[in-house]
Design an enzyme around this catalytic site. Structure first.
Site, PDB file in Angstrom:
ATOM      1  N   TYR A 143      49.735  93.536  18.674  1.00 17.07           N
ATOM      2  CA  TYR A 143      49.315  93.685  17.278  1.00 17.07           C
ATOM      3  C   TYR A 143      48.334  94.843  17.193  1.00 17.07           C
ATOM      4  CZ  TYR A 143      47.102  92.497  12.775  1.00 17.07           C
ATOM      5  OH  TYR A 143      46.613  92.530  11.498  1.00 17.07           O
ATOM      6  N   ASP A 238      45.267 101.020  22.521  1.00 14.15           N
ATOM      7  CA  ASP A 238      44.603 100.266  21.462  1.00 14.15           C
ATOM      8  C   ASP A 238      43.594  99.336  22.126  1.00 14.15           C
ATOM      9  OD1 ASP A 238      45.663  98.079  18.710  1.00 14.15           O
ATOM     10  OD2 ASP A 238      43.700  98.627  19.517  1.00 14.15           O
ATOM     11  N   LYS A 266      35.892  95.939  16.378  1.00 15.72           N
ATOM     12  CA  LYS A 266      35.181  94.740  16.848  1.00 15.72           C
ATOM     13  C   LYS A 266      33.823  95.036  17.496  1.00 15.72           C
ATOM     14  CE  LYS A 266      39.680  92.502  17.368  1.00 15.72           C
ATOM     15  NZ  LYS A 266      39.733  91.402  16.372  1.00 15.72           N
TER      16      LYS A 266
END
Ligand code: KE4
Length: 423
Positions: A143, A238, A266
């Protein structure tokens, strides 16, 4: 009598789609309803009904120092007193950029954005602008946020033919998204044999954490580096989850791979909305206003977010990641033993400060393997752990997170709760 969380959820469902501002929080996968959180401190969360939890979600990754960490909180409060947004450069943007660049040798320049989605969306546009190519290779089960090009599902039978993963994404948008199973280097090589000159980039979670925790098999990342370099495509890591979690130098520091671009999120915001993308200067200089690839954001480089991220990285650069990994591994192995004694098929994957219980005895190296796990057993586990004050991700496709604030008592409490689970 309805709990305060249930009351709030009923109100929320009238006002917000599904009652939440991000789908996974609705706990649909485990047929539960969310606890509304009143506050967090260290490794613990407290809901609006006064219940206390040991938190193994950590806001899906950012809170590696624990909740309401003093230095981070003070930095945000002090920044807020100077104003919350200027729409003009501020010193902390320079300082945080330098800190990210110092931490990751592959990152020579970096652009701040407001989420991981913005980071991957922008990195893809940059890769396409830089190479003049349009195809993207991504992996089934990885994702990369909810930008249209990434919301592709495996097509009819042919693993690499994409169809939209959700309504609202036109077929034409995912026509350039090629899919391969995670850890399947041969499938990637076949894609490059067929489309190599049209492929702008391969994007990969260097350790997959959105199908539960699936580490790369030996040679997988090295193979991606080799095939992209030989075909003039860019390799995008990523690291929205793995960045500053797998090590202070992310997954690339741990595996010794040099991607062309890296995306972050994050942890680098310390819990405030921050994403970033960075990499080789000769590529990054194509980003506006220096270059011709447009990318922008009103709140990019927001002073509060920069202050939170900076305070977080200043603490992390002196944290003992190896010790945290050892504590997480000990907990994960003990959890696996406790659950195995109950006669259920179980394996607990762990790396660094992450772990995922899979209710399956078969090898798990890709999304298809994860889909073969027993969802009902996971749901039973989730619900009974939560009833005992252990706050796990409400989905078998997520990854448990441990912070530097977790104590031996937290691990002991979680293991005692696991011993009481009845399947
Ligand atoms: P955000 O746009 O949610 O900040 O980041 C998107 C993203 C990009 N790349 C990776 C590897 C990610 O894991 C994410 C977002 N992670 C999920 C949890 N696995 C966010 C939780 C949610 O969607 O509520």
């Amino acid at each position: 009598m309805a709990s305060r969380s249930e009351e709030l959820f009923a109100q929320a469902r009238e006002l917000i789609p599904g009652g939440v501002n991000s789908p996974v929080r609705a706990c649909h996968n485990v047929h539960s309803t969310p606890a509304f959180i009143a506050r967090g401190k260290g490794s613990h969360l407290f809901d609006v009904d006064g219940r206390e939890y040991v938190d193994f979600v950590l806001s899906w990754g950012p809170m590696i120092l624990g909740h309401a960490q003093e230095d981070v909180t003070r930095a945000v409060v002090d920044a807020a007193a100077r104003g919350t947004s200027y729409g003009a450069p501020c010193e902390d943007e320079v300082t945080l950029a330098r800190k990210v660049i110092e931490a990751l040798p592959s990152v020579e320049m970096v652009r701040m954005v407001n989420s991981g989605t913005e980071a991957t969306m922008s990195a893809l546009r940059l890769a396409r602008g830089y190479t003049g190519r349009s195809k993207l290779v991504k992996f089934v089960g990885c994702y990369h946020g909810h930008a249209d090009p990434f919301l592709a599902a495996a097509g009819s039978g042919v693993a690499t033919f994409s169809i939209p993963g959700t309504p609202g994404v036109p077929d034409v948008v995912v026509a350039d998204t090629l899919l391969a199973p995670y850890n399947d280097l041969e499938a990637v090589r076949e894609l490059f044999a067929r489309e190599g000159e049209n492929i702008a980039a391969v994007i990969v979670e260097p350790v997959a954490a959105n199908m539960g925790l699936v580490p790369p098999v030996p040679g997988f990342l090295e193979g991606l580096r080799e095939v992209t370099a030989s075909c003039g495509a860019l390799l995008i890591f990523d690291e929205v989850i793995t960045g500053f979690r797998l090590s202070y130098a992310g997954a690339q520091g741990r595996y010794g791979i040099t991607p062309d671009l890296t995306t972050f999120g994050k942890i680098i915001g310390g819990g405030l909305p921050v994403g970033a993308f960075g990499g080789r200067a000769d590529i990054m200089r194509h980003i506006a206003p220096e270059g011709e690839v447009y990318q922008a954001g009103t709140l990019s480089g927001n002073p509060l977010a920069m202050a939170a991220g900076l305070a977080t990285l200043k603490l992390l650069e002196v944290c003992d990641y190896d010790a945290l990994e050892a504590r997480t591994a000990a907990f994960a192995h003990e959890l696996e033993s406790v659950l195995r004694e109950k006669g259920v098929p179980i394996q607990v994957h762990t790396i660094a400060s992450m772990f995922t219980p899979y209710f399956s005895s078969k090898p798990i190296t890709c999304f298809a393997d994860v889909q073969g796990c027993d969802q009902a057993l996971f749901e039973t586990f989730y619900r009974q752990m939560r009833e005992q004050g252990i706050y796990l991700a409400p989905s078998a496709f997520e990854t448990g997170m441990v912070s530097f604030a977790h104590t031996d008592e937290d691990f002991a409490r979680a293991l005692e709760a696991a011993k009481k689970v009845v399947f």
